[in-house]
Scaffold this active site. Structure first.
Site, PDB file in Angstrom:
ATOM      1  N   LYS A 198     -12.545  -1.911   6.877  1.00 53.10           N
ATOM      2  CA  LYS A 198     -11.813  -2.865   7.704  1.00 53.10           C
ATOM      3  C   LYS A 198     -12.198  -2.726   9.176  1.00 53.10           C
ATOM      4  O   LYS A 198     -12.555  -3.696   9.823  1.00 53.10           O
ATOM      5  CB  LYS A 198     -10.309  -2.700   7.503  1.00 53.10           C
ATOM      6  CG  LYS A 198      -9.888  -2.891   6.040  1.00 53.10           C
ATOM      7  CD  LYS A 198      -8.409  -2.639   5.840  1.00 53.10           C
ATOM      8  CE  LYS A 198      -8.033  -2.619   4.369  1.00 53.10           C
ATOM      9  NZ  LYS A 198      -8.236  -3.883   3.671  1.00 53.10           N
ATOM     10  N   TRP A 250       0.823  -1.210   0.000  1.00 52.38           N
ATOM     11  CA  TRP A 250       0.000   0.000   0.000  1.00 52.38           C
ATOM     12  C   TRP A 250       0.850   1.250   0.000  1.00 52.38           C
ATOM     13  O   TRP A 250       0.508   2.241  -0.655  1.00 52.38           O
ATOM     14  CB  TRP A 250      -0.987  -0.033   1.161  1.00 52.38           C
ATOM     15  CG  TRP A 250      -2.004  -1.100   0.951  1.00 52.38           C
ATOM     16  CD1 TRP A 250      -2.120  -2.290   1.609  1.00 52.38           C
ATOM     17  CD2 TRP A 250      -3.028  -1.106  -0.056  1.00 52.38           C
ATOM     18  NE1 TRP A 250      -3.154  -3.027   1.085  1.00 52.38           N
ATOM     19  CE2 TRP A 250      -3.729  -2.335   0.071  1.00 52.38           C
ATOM     20  CE3 TRP A 250      -3.418  -0.204  -1.045  1.00 52.38           C
ATOM     21  CZ2 TRP A 250      -4.799  -2.665  -0.769  1.00 52.38           C
ATOM     22  CZ3 TRP A 250      -4.477  -0.534  -1.877  1.00 52.38           C
ATOM     23  CH2 TRP A 250      -5.160  -1.748  -1.728  1.00 52.38           C
ATOM     24  N   ASP A 289      -1.764   6.791   6.397  1.00 50.74           N
ATOM     25  CA  ASP A 289      -2.815   5.894   5.923  1.00 50.74           C
ATOM     26  C   ASP A 289      -3.024   4.837   7.007  1.00 50.74           C
ATOM     27  O   ASP A 289      -2.194   3.957   7.210  1.00 50.74           O
ATOM     28  CB  ASP A 289      -2.379   5.248   4.604  1.00 50.74           C
ATOM     29  CG  ASP A 289      -3.382   4.229   4.084  1.00 50.74           C
ATOM     30  OD1 ASP A 289      -4.433   4.010   4.722  1.00 50.74           O
ATOM     31  OD2 ASP A 289      -3.114   3.627   3.020  1.00 50.74           O
TER      32      ASP A 289
END
Length: 362
Positions: free
Chosen positions: A197, A103, A173
């Site tokens: 999530k 990511w 993030d």
């Protein structure tokens, strides 16, 4: 429902059963309006009260720090990978990134399209099986900001501490571990997370942004790609994902009911320790992928002795009602994603299955 699946999906992921049941009860007629919340105008008083409540509840869980706005936007965290450098990478300065895995790499790729990028630290040579020590961070001479990925969902690594960057904006993030533990929002200029999530269903991205940096949004950017657009309109410039925001509010209530961030952190550590102990005590039958000090409490990654054995493990686990244990296709292996809403009982059942599978396949 007689039996729910053991849901270890990496995202979209498990939601608290209590939240789903509340949503079910309110689905057709929300607050005696004669409508579902999905049917009503986002300009209505009823919807706006939910919208504002979710913002206030989120800040409340973080200790009500002053000077921050909560924004709800669409496009996932992946759109933020571009919006961040668009809004904050000033000319003559470098966007600094910590390169920790899949990511982080996607965020870096987008930033390189838009300006100068400096890699402040990287564990690429170690296949991203650990996160850098804070002492390894080396910022550029003119940093616009430092971007980190707190938890790499695919590799299974997690930062346990964050740096003090002084006057340099720290942007993080937190898509896969937000609200899984307490953290000091004051250390950050911006935190962002896809909801799917730990916060709610897919379709909403939550931003916590220091108000002073919102004001620096360049006027030449398209309207929807400027943070001041969303801030100035209370995230209601266009039609928001209203049902998703309603669900986030319900998940935040659930966190409050379970002891706030301290309560969920204690449970998350207990769940993670249970599975890691099963791995470490298996005499090499299961092998943890990540260096011990960098192990994620959200995504437990491990390998077995061969790909054939891993395929057998995945097949047998699915037959027993375990969902989502295959590792990401880019790295293979196995992965148990144990976000806030995954019950301890599911983790206990997984460990029992792991013991049984080992006994049958040694």
């Amino acid at each position: 429902m007689s039996k729910r699946a053991y849901n270890f999906n990496a995202g979209p992921a498990a939601l608290p059963l209590e939240v789903l049941e509340r949503a079910q009860a309110e689905f057709v007629d929300f607050r005696e309006s004669g409508m579902s919340i999905m049917e009503m105008s986002h300009r209505s008083d009823i919807y706006e009260s939910v919208h504002n409540e979710a913002q206030n509840r989120l800040l409340g869980l973080l200790g009500n720090p002053s000077g921050y706005k909560v924004l709800f936007v669409q496009g996932g965290a992946s759109t933020q990978f571009a919006m961040i450098p668009m809004n904050f990478a000033q000319e003559g300065k470098q966007a600094n990134y910590v390169k920790t895995g899949s990511w982080a790499n996607k965020a870096i790729k987008e930033a390189k399209l838009l300006g100068q990028v400096h890699i402040a630290a990287s564990t690429e040579q170690e296949q991203y099986m650990r996160v850098p020590e804070l002492s390894e961070l080396q910022l550029s001479e003119q940093p616009a900001y430092l971007h980190m990925t707190s938890n790499e969902t695919i590799e299974g690594t997690q930062f346990k501490q964050f740096p003090d960057t002084g006057s340099v904006p720290l942007i993080c993030d937190m898509s896969s571990d937000i609200l899984s533990r307490p953290f000091d929002l004051n250390a950050f200029s911006m935190v962002y997370a896809g909801a799917q999530k730990n916060l709610g269903p897919s379709g909403v991205t939550v931003l916590l942004v220091r108000e002073e940096i919102i004001e620096s949004s360049p006027s030449h950017l398209p309207t929807m790609l400027r943070y001041d657009t969303h801030s100035g309109n209370n995230s209601l410039y266009n039609t928001p994902p209203s049902f998703g925001i309603y669900m986030i509010n319900e998940v935040l209530k659930w966190i409050e009911e379970h002891g706030g961030l301290q309560g969920v952190e204690a449970m998350n550590r207990k769940k993670a320790a249970l599975i890691y102990n099963a791995i470490d005590s298996s005499e090499g039958f299961y092998r943890g992928c990540v260096a011990a000090g960098s192990r994620s409490d959200m995504n437990v990654t491990f390998r077995l002795g061969s790909e054939e054995l891993e395929k057998a493990f995945a097949k047998a686990s699915e037959q027993e009602g375990f969902i989502g244990l295959k590792g990401h296709r880019s790295v293979g292996g196995m992965r148990a994603s144990i976000y806030n809403a995954v019950p301890y009982e599911s983790c206990k059942a997984l460990v029992e299955f792991m013991h049984d599978f080992k006994a049958k396949n040694q």
